[in-house]
Design a protein around this motif. Structure first.
Motif, PDB file in Angstrom:
ATOM      1  N   TYR A  31       2.102 -13.566 -23.124  1.00 54.92           N
ATOM      2  CA  TYR A  31       3.439 -13.990 -23.623  1.00 54.92           C
ATOM      3  C   TYR A  31       4.349 -14.589 -22.729  1.00 54.92           C
ATOM      4  CZ  TYR A  31       1.739 -10.184 -26.661  1.00 54.92           C
ATOM      5  OH  TYR A  31       1.184  -9.609 -27.330  1.00 54.92           O
ATOM      6  N   SER A  32       5.344 -15.462 -23.107  1.00 54.55           N
ATOM      7  CA  SER A  32       6.031 -16.397 -22.425  1.00 54.55           C
ATOM      8  C   SER A  32       7.384 -15.309 -22.008  1.00 54.55           C
ATOM      9  CB  SER A  32       6.528 -17.465 -22.865  1.00 54.55           C
ATOM     10  OG  SER A  32       7.440 -17.205 -23.974  1.00 54.55           O
ATOM     11  N   TYR A  33       8.120 -15.904 -21.003  1.00 56.01           N
ATOM     12  CA  TYR A  33       9.208 -14.929 -20.421  1.00 56.01           C
ATOM     13  C   TYR A  33      10.321 -15.233 -21.709  1.00 56.01           C
ATOM     14  CZ  TYR A  33      12.576 -12.918 -16.996  1.00 56.01           C
ATOM     15  OH  TYR A  33      13.394 -12.047 -16.602  1.00 56.01           O
ATOM     16  N   ALA A  34      10.602 -16.116 -22.149  1.00 54.53           N
ATOM     17  CA  ALA A  34      11.382 -16.516 -23.334  1.00 54.53           C
ATOM     18  C   ALA A  34      11.406 -15.681 -24.501  1.00 54.53           C
ATOM     19  CB  ALA A  34      11.414 -18.008 -23.836  1.00 54.53           C
ATOM     20  N   GLY A  44      17.486  -4.616 -29.508  1.00 53.64           N
ATOM     21  CA  GLY A  44      18.825  -4.149 -29.012  1.00 53.64           C
ATOM     22  C   GLY A  44      19.099  -3.554 -27.767  1.00 53.64           C
ATOM     23  N   GLU A  45      18.252  -4.360 -26.886  1.00 55.48           N
ATOM     24  CA  GLU A  45      18.588  -4.003 -25.361  1.00 55.48           C
ATOM     25  C   GLU A  45      19.667  -4.748 -25.038  1.00 55.48           C
ATOM     26  OE1 GLU A  45      14.720  -4.255 -22.975  1.00 55.48           O
ATOM     27  OE2 GLU A  45      13.936  -2.676 -24.525  1.00 55.48           O
ATOM     28  N   SER A  46      20.489  -4.473 -24.068  1.00 60.69           N
ATOM     29  CA  SER A  46      21.508  -5.564 -23.413  1.00 60.69           C
ATOM     30  C   SER A  46      20.762  -6.361 -22.545  1.00 60.69           C
ATOM     31  CB  SER A  46      22.358  -4.728 -22.466  1.00 60.69           C
ATOM     32  OG  SER A  46      21.461  -4.103 -21.252  1.00 60.69           O
ATOM     33  N   PRO A  47      21.495  -7.843 -22.372  1.00 65.57           N
ATOM     34  CA  PRO A  47      21.045  -8.778 -21.789  1.00 65.57           C
ATOM     35  C   PRO A  47      20.235  -8.453 -20.360  1.00 65.57           C
ATOM     36  CG  PRO A  47      23.029  -9.397 -22.713  1.00 65.57           C
ATOM     37  CD  PRO A  47      22.788  -7.926 -22.995  1.00 65.57           C
ATOM     38  N   SER A  48      20.862  -7.428 -19.524  1.00 63.37           N
ATOM     39  CA  SER A  48      20.599  -7.261 -18.268  1.00 63.37           C
ATOM     40  C   SER A  48      19.525  -6.415 -18.235  1.00 63.37           C
ATOM     41  CB  SER A  48      21.718  -6.696 -17.363  1.00 63.37           C
ATOM     42  OG  SER A  48      22.352  -5.372 -18.127  1.00 63.37           O
ATOM     43  N   TYR A  49      19.575  -5.390 -19.096  1.00 64.04           N
ATOM     44  CA  TYR A  49      18.543  -4.545 -19.209  1.00 64.04           C
ATOM     45  C   TYR A  49      17.183  -5.137 -19.804  1.00 64.04           C
ATOM     46  CZ  TYR A  49      15.425  -0.469 -20.124  1.00 64.04           C
ATOM     47  OH  TYR A  49      14.465   0.394 -20.292  1.00 64.04           O
ATOM     48  N   GLY A  50      17.259  -6.085 -20.607  1.00 66.47           N
ATOM     49  CA  GLY A  50      16.314  -7.061 -21.187  1.00 66.47           C
ATOM     50  C   GLY A  50      15.696  -7.930 -19.854  1.00 66.47           C
ATOM     51  N   LYS A  51      16.352  -8.364 -19.068  1.00 71.19           N
ATOM     52  CA  LYS A  51      15.880  -9.180 -17.910  1.00 71.19           C
ATOM     53  C   LYS A  51      15.119  -8.192 -17.046  1.00 71.19           C
ATOM     54  CE  LYS A  51      17.367 -12.242 -14.291  1.00 71.19           C
ATOM     55  NZ  LYS A  51      16.108 -12.007 -13.525  1.00 71.19           N
ATOM     56  N   TRP A  52      15.569  -7.065 -16.812  1.00 75.77           N
ATOM     57  CA  TRP A  52      14.924  -6.033 -16.051  1.00 75.77           C
ATOM     58  C   TRP A  52      13.696  -5.746 -16.492  1.00 75.77           C
ATOM     59  CZ3 TRP A  52      13.386  -1.233 -16.943  1.00 75.77           C
ATOM     60  CH2 TRP A  52      12.510  -0.353 -16.052  1.00 75.77           C
ATOM     61  N   HIS A  53      13.635  -5.435 -17.914  1.00 76.08           N
ATOM     62  CA  HIS A  53      12.477  -5.062 -18.668  1.00 76.08           C
ATOM     63  C   HIS A  53      11.319  -6.262 -18.619  1.00 76.08           C
ATOM     64  CE1 HIS A  53      10.945  -2.791 -22.474  1.00 76.08           C
ATOM     65  NE2 HIS A  53       9.977  -2.801 -21.669  1.00 76.08           N
ATOM     66  N   CYS A  54      11.680  -7.426 -18.912  1.00 80.19           N
ATOM     67  CA  CYS A  54      10.774  -8.389 -18.805  1.00 80.19           C
ATOM     68  C   CYS A  54      10.279  -8.569 -17.353  1.00 80.19           C
ATOM     69  CB  CYS A  54      11.601  -9.762 -19.088  1.00 80.19           C
ATOM     70  SG  CYS A  54      11.885  -9.689 -20.986  1.00 80.19           S
ATOM     71  N   ASP A  55      11.198  -8.547 -16.238  1.00 81.55           N
ATOM     72  CA  ASP A  55      10.682  -8.684 -15.096  1.00 81.55           C
ATOM     73  C   ASP A  55       9.762  -7.606 -14.622  1.00 81.55           C
ATOM     74  OD1 ASP A  55      12.207 -10.768 -14.513  1.00 81.55           O
ATOM     75  OD2 ASP A  55      13.970  -9.350 -13.830  1.00 81.55           O
ATOM     76  N   GLN A  56       9.658  -6.345 -15.264  1.00 81.41           N
ATOM     77  CA  GLN A  56       8.804  -5.427 -14.900  1.00 81.41           C
ATOM     78  C   GLN A  56       7.338  -5.947 -15.571  1.00 81.41           C
ATOM     79  OE1 GLN A  56       9.132  -2.791 -12.892  1.00 81.41           O
ATOM     80  NE2 GLN A  56      11.262  -3.873 -12.453  1.00 81.41           N
ATOM     81  N   LEU A  57       7.658  -6.393 -16.690  1.00 87.99           N
ATOM     82  CA  LEU A  57       6.526  -6.933 -17.456  1.00 87.99           C
ATOM     83  C   LEU A  57       5.587  -7.998 -16.701  1.00 87.99           C
ATOM     84  CD1 LEU A  57       7.628  -6.298 -21.221  1.00 87.99           C
ATOM     85  CD2 LEU A  57       6.079  -5.102 -20.025  1.00 87.99           C
ATOM     86  N   VAL A  58       6.688  -8.787 -16.099  1.00 87.43           N
ATOM     87  CA  VAL A  58       5.921 -10.020 -15.392  1.00 87.43           C
ATOM     88  C   VAL A  58       5.225  -9.484 -14.052  1.00 87.43           C
ATOM     89  CG1 VAL A  58       6.513 -11.941 -13.708  1.00 87.43           C
ATOM     90  CG2 VAL A  58       7.520 -11.590 -15.900  1.00 87.43           C
ATOM     91  N   LYS A  59       5.487  -8.195 -13.663  1.00 93.24           N
ATOM     92  CA  LYS A  59       4.953  -7.668 -12.411  1.00 93.24           C
ATOM     93  C   LYS A  59       3.678  -6.930 -12.922  1.00 93.24           C
ATOM     94  CE  LYS A  59       8.903  -6.541  -9.648  1.00 93.24           C
ATOM     95  NZ  LYS A  59       9.893  -5.193  -9.222  1.00 93.24           N
TER      96      LYS A  59
END
Length: 68
Positions: A31-34, A44-59
């Motif tokens: 999956y891509s980050y976008a 329905g996640e907030s933008p800041s929580y969504g970024k954090w969530h995706c960062d965790q999935l990158v890790k």
């Protein structure tokens, strides 16, 4: 019963060296980050929580890192 147990032990013993001899390669994240950000927005996640969530999935290696 002991014959079945002995057969299982032999089968496991033969399979173990074959499994460890296989080359270990990590597949590329599918999956891509976008697309991750789009999915978090859709959930329905907030933008800041969504970024954090995706960062965790990158890790974890499930999402490709964001390009700068």
């Amino acid at each position: 019963m002991s014959m079945a147990l002995a057969t299982a032990v032999v089968a496991i013993g033969l399979a173990a060296p074959m499994a460890s001899a296989a080359p270990v390669s990590k597949p590329a994240p599918p999956y891509s980050y976008a697309s991750c950000l789009a999915a978090t927005k859709q959930k329905g996640e907030s933008p800041s929580y969504g970024k954090w969530h995706c960062d965790q999935l990158v890790k974890k290696g499930w999402v490709k890192p964001q390009k700068h």
